[in-house]
Design an enzyme around this catalytic site. Sequence first.
Site, PDB file in Angstrom:
ATOM      1  N   CYS A   1      66.473  47.285 100.241  1.00 26.37           N
ATOM      2  CA  CYS A   1      65.698  46.446  99.318  1.00 26.37           C
ATOM      3  C   CYS A   1      64.856  45.439 100.100  1.00 26.37           C
ATOM      4  O   CYS A   1      63.697  45.190  99.775  1.00 26.37           O
ATOM      5  CB  CYS A   1      66.620  45.720  98.346  1.00 26.37           C
ATOM      6  SG  CYS A   1      67.679  46.804  97.377  1.00 26.37           S
TER       7      CYS A   1
ATOM      8  N   HIS B   1      59.190  61.105  82.668  1.00 24.94           N
ATOM      9  CA  HIS B   1      58.825  62.446  82.186  1.00 24.94           C
ATOM     10  C   HIS B   1      57.704  62.378  81.142  1.00 24.94           C
ATOM     11  O   HIS B   1      56.755  63.157  81.185  1.00 24.94           O
ATOM     12  CB  HIS B   1      60.063  63.125  81.598  1.00 24.94           C
ATOM     13  CG  HIS B   1      59.800  64.481  81.017  1.00 24.94           C
ATOM     14  ND1 HIS B   1      59.483  65.574  81.803  1.00 24.94           N
ATOM     15  CD2 HIS B   1      59.791  64.917  79.724  1.00 24.94           C
ATOM     16  CE1 HIS B   1      59.304  66.635  81.020  1.00 24.94           C
ATOM     17  NE2 HIS B   1      59.485  66.264  79.760  1.00 24.94           N
TER      18      HIS B   1
ATOM     19  N   CYS C   1      58.115  60.255  94.246  1.00 30.09           N
ATOM     20  CA  CYS C   1      59.168  61.253  94.397  1.00 30.09           C
ATOM     21  C   CYS C   1      58.881  62.558  93.668  1.00 30.09           C
ATOM     22  O   CYS C   1      59.160  63.638  94.186  1.00 30.09           O
ATOM     23  CB  CYS C   1      60.498  60.667  93.930  1.00 30.09           C
ATOM     24  SG  CYS C   1      60.945  59.170  94.826  1.00 30.09           S
TER      25      CYS C   1
ATOM     26  N   CYS D   1      62.500  63.506  91.032  1.00 26.98           N
ATOM     27  CA  CYS D   1      63.072  62.193  90.714  1.00 26.98           C
ATOM     28  C   CYS D   1      64.591  62.357  90.655  1.00 26.98           C
ATOM     29  O   CYS D   1      65.087  63.334  90.086  1.00 26.98           O
ATOM     30  CB  CYS D   1      62.547  61.719  89.356  1.00 26.98           C
ATOM     31  SG  CYS D   1      63.392  60.259  88.685  1.00 26.98           S
TER      32      CYS D   1
END
Lengths: 492, 318
Positions: B55, B242, B293, B299
Site C-alpha cells: 500500500c 463487469h 488487471c 480481475c
Amino acid sequence: MSSCARKGAAGHGKTAHIAIDPVTRIEGHLKAEVTVEGGKVVDAKLSGGMYRGFETILRGRDPRDSSQIVQRICGVCPTAHATASVMAQDAAMGTKVTTNGRITRNLILGANYLQSHILHFYHLAAQDFVQGPDSAPFVPRYKNSDLLTDRNKGLAAINAAAVDQYVEALDVRQICHEMVAMFGGKMPHAQGLVAGGASEIPTKDRILEYAARFDKVKEFVLNKYLPVVYTVGSQYKDLFAVGQGHRACIAYGVFPLNDEMTKFMMKPGVYYGGKDHELDPSKIHEDVKYSWFDDSTTGLHYSKGQTKVSPHKEGAYSFVKAPRYNGVACEVGPLARMWIENPPLSPIGQKALKEHFGLDAKNFRDLGEDAAFSLMGRHVARAEETWYMLSFVESWLKEVKPGEETYVKPEIPASGEGTGFTEAPRGALLHFLKIEDSKIDNYQVVSATLWNCNPRDDKGQRGPVEEALIGIPVPDIENPVNVARLIRAFDP
Amino acid sequence: MSLSRRDFVKMCTGTVAGMGISQMFHPSVCEAISGTLNGSRPPVLWLQGSGCTGCSVSLLNAVNPHIKQVLLDVISLEFHPTVMAWEGEPAMEHMFKIADEYKGGFFLAVEGSIPVAEDGKFCVIGEAHHKEITMVDAMKELAPKAAAVLALGTCAAYGGIPAAEGSETGAMSVKAFFEQEGISTPVVNIPGCPPHPDWIVGTVVVALEAIKTHGLAAGLGEVVKLLDDQGRPTPFFGENIHDNCPYLPDFEADKMCETLSQKDGCRMSVGCKGPNAMADCFKRKWNNGINWCVQNAVCIGCVEPDFPDGQSPFYESL
C-alpha cells in the site's frame, strides 16, 4: 530522551547494549540488538517481528492461485515472488514455457529490478548519508547523523543535488512500475505472471512504449544513480573496510537467457571459504533452534519443510528461520550475484575506483574480497548490477517477438512437485510447491530476508547480517548510525 | 502553500460530482483539514501491521497530485516505518507524543491487518519506553485518540490474505478490531490489494473539497453519504467492474476468451471476478493509465471483503 534503548554505560572499555526497534526504511518489521565494546559492535542479534503464515494459508488451495497469493509477501518485490511461484508451478505441472513467455517474464521482473534498486538507494538508504529537508518525514533524525555535509562542508552542492535526485528518483521508479505494468497488468502485485508463461503477448506498440520509458530510466542510472553512489562512497572510504561478515554468498541464477534455463544474466553459484562451489540445491536446509518454530522441524531440507509456529519458544528470538547451505550462513543479494557472476564494471565505476581508491578494476572481483564484502561494497554492487542489466533489457526488447505466444495453458496434475529458483532484487528466492489431489499440499518459501536476516542456527552460528554487524564502529551509542547503515546496505 | 487544489479537483472530476464528505470525520480533524487549505498540515501517523508494504509502495505512485506534494504540502507524515528518517525507540516515542499533542486532530493510516492471537505477538512494531509494542498495543493506544482512521488496503479494511483460511495469527480488520475493543473512532475503508494511489489521495482530497465547498459542518455531513455498506467511498468503489467492462459486449454476445493471453472475448471463462468487484479500475487503470488487471489477465476481486477466499480459485470461472 535517550536515542536508543540502553542497558549499560557508555564510554571506552565499557559495554553497552543497544536495541534499534524498529529498523526503519526496510520492508517488514525488524529489530536489531547489538553489544558495543570499545566503540565497536562485538555481538549482534537480529529479530524478525512479524509472522503471517503464508505457507499454512496456501495449503489446500488451487495451485495456480499461489502466484497471486505469494506476491503479497512483499509489496516491493512482488514480481520476484510471482516469478519463483510460476516457475515452481511450471515444474510441478510439467509446463514448457515458450521463448516469448520467458523473455516477457524477464521484461516484467527486469523492470522491477530497476525500480527496486533505485527505491533502495534513494528512498531507503540515502537518508543515512544525505541531509533531507527539515520537515517530516525527514526529521526528526539522529542528532549526530554523520551525513555527507557533516563529513565535508564542501559537499553542500552534492548533498543538494542528491536531495533533488531523491524526488526525481520517485518519478523514475514510477516509470519503472509503468514498464512492469506494460506486460504485468499493474504494480504492485502484477497479474501478468502466470503459470504457463505470461498473460500479455507483447505488441509492437507496447514494446516501443516500454523502450521509450526504459531510455529515461537508463539516462537516470547512467547520469545520476551510478555517479552519486561513487561520489557518496568516496566520502565514506571507512565504510569499505567494515561489514564483511562470513564472506560467504549464494545465488540461484536469474534472467534465463535460454529456454533450457542453463544460461543466465547472473549465474547460479555458491562462495565460501575463499572458494567457488557449484550450486547443489540438496544442500539447502533450514534451522529453527533460535526461531519461533517447533524444534521438531529444524534442519529440514526445504522440500520437506514445515511451518509450525511456536511463538513463545524459550530461547528463540525471531520469526525468521535460518537457512544454511552445507551448514554455511550465506548472504544473498546484488553483492552475492555480482561476486559470483563477476561481470565487467561500468566505465564510470572503473574511473571512480581509479581516481578515489587507486584501484585498477575491470571486473567486480577486482574490488577485492575486503572491499566487495563491505557496507559500501554492497551499495556499489547494487549500482553496478543496475548498470550491467541495462544492456540485457535492451537485448530482450530486441528478442521479444510481437504477437508471438507467451502462454501455454497448464494442466493441474493429481500430484507433483517443483521448485522455482530465482532472484529477487534483494537476493536469492526459492518457492517449493507440492501438489496432492490437485491441491497445494505443501508450499515453502525461502526468501532473501530469510537468507540475510536470520538468527543463529542450531550450531549457534550467526546469520549473515548479524555477523556483518561485528566490528561496525559505534563511536557514540546515542547515535548508532552505522548499525542501521549496515543493515540497510543489504536491502532487508 | 503550493498545493494545487485544482489538480485534486481534476483528478476527482466526474466521480465526485454531486457528492460530499461528512460525519465520518471528527470535527477537530476538519479544522486540521481546513488548516491544510490555509497552510498548516494535519499530522498523519502511519502504522504497518500484518501487511507487505504494498500500500505504501502504491501510494508512492501517486501522480496527480505528485507524492512529493502529498508529503511536503498536504500532510505532515510524522511516523511511517518505510519512509521516515528516524528509527528505534525515539521514533516510536515521537509517534506517541504526536498522538497526545494532537489528540483528536491527527489521522491514523493503517496498512496491514491486526493479528490479535497470542497477545499480538505475531506483529511487534517496535519498542517504546523500554517495552515491546505490538500492533495491538499501538492500535489500542493511538486509535481512540485519532480523529479518523484510514484503513488502507484490503488487509486493514477487511483482513485480507493474513486473515484468510489457514491463518493462525488471528489477523483482523481495523473495523473488526474496533468492534472487539469498543473503539468508536470513525473508519474509512480504502480496500484494494494494493489500493490505487488515487483512491488514497482522492479520499483525502474529496474531504478537503467538501469542507471547502460546504463549510466545516455541512461538508462533514456530506462525508458519510459517500460510504457504501462496506465502508468504502463510492466515488471510487461505486461501480461494478463487469457492468462497465469494455468486454461486456463480448459477454453479452457469449463470446468468451479461451486462454489468459487471448485479447478478445469476455474473460469470465478464464476466471475473471469482475462481476463480484466494485471499483473503478476499468476507467482509472493503473500505473498512470498503462494497464489494468482485466485487460492484462483477470480481475481477482481484491477490493472485496471476502478476498481472497471468496474470490478463489482465481482462474476458474464463476
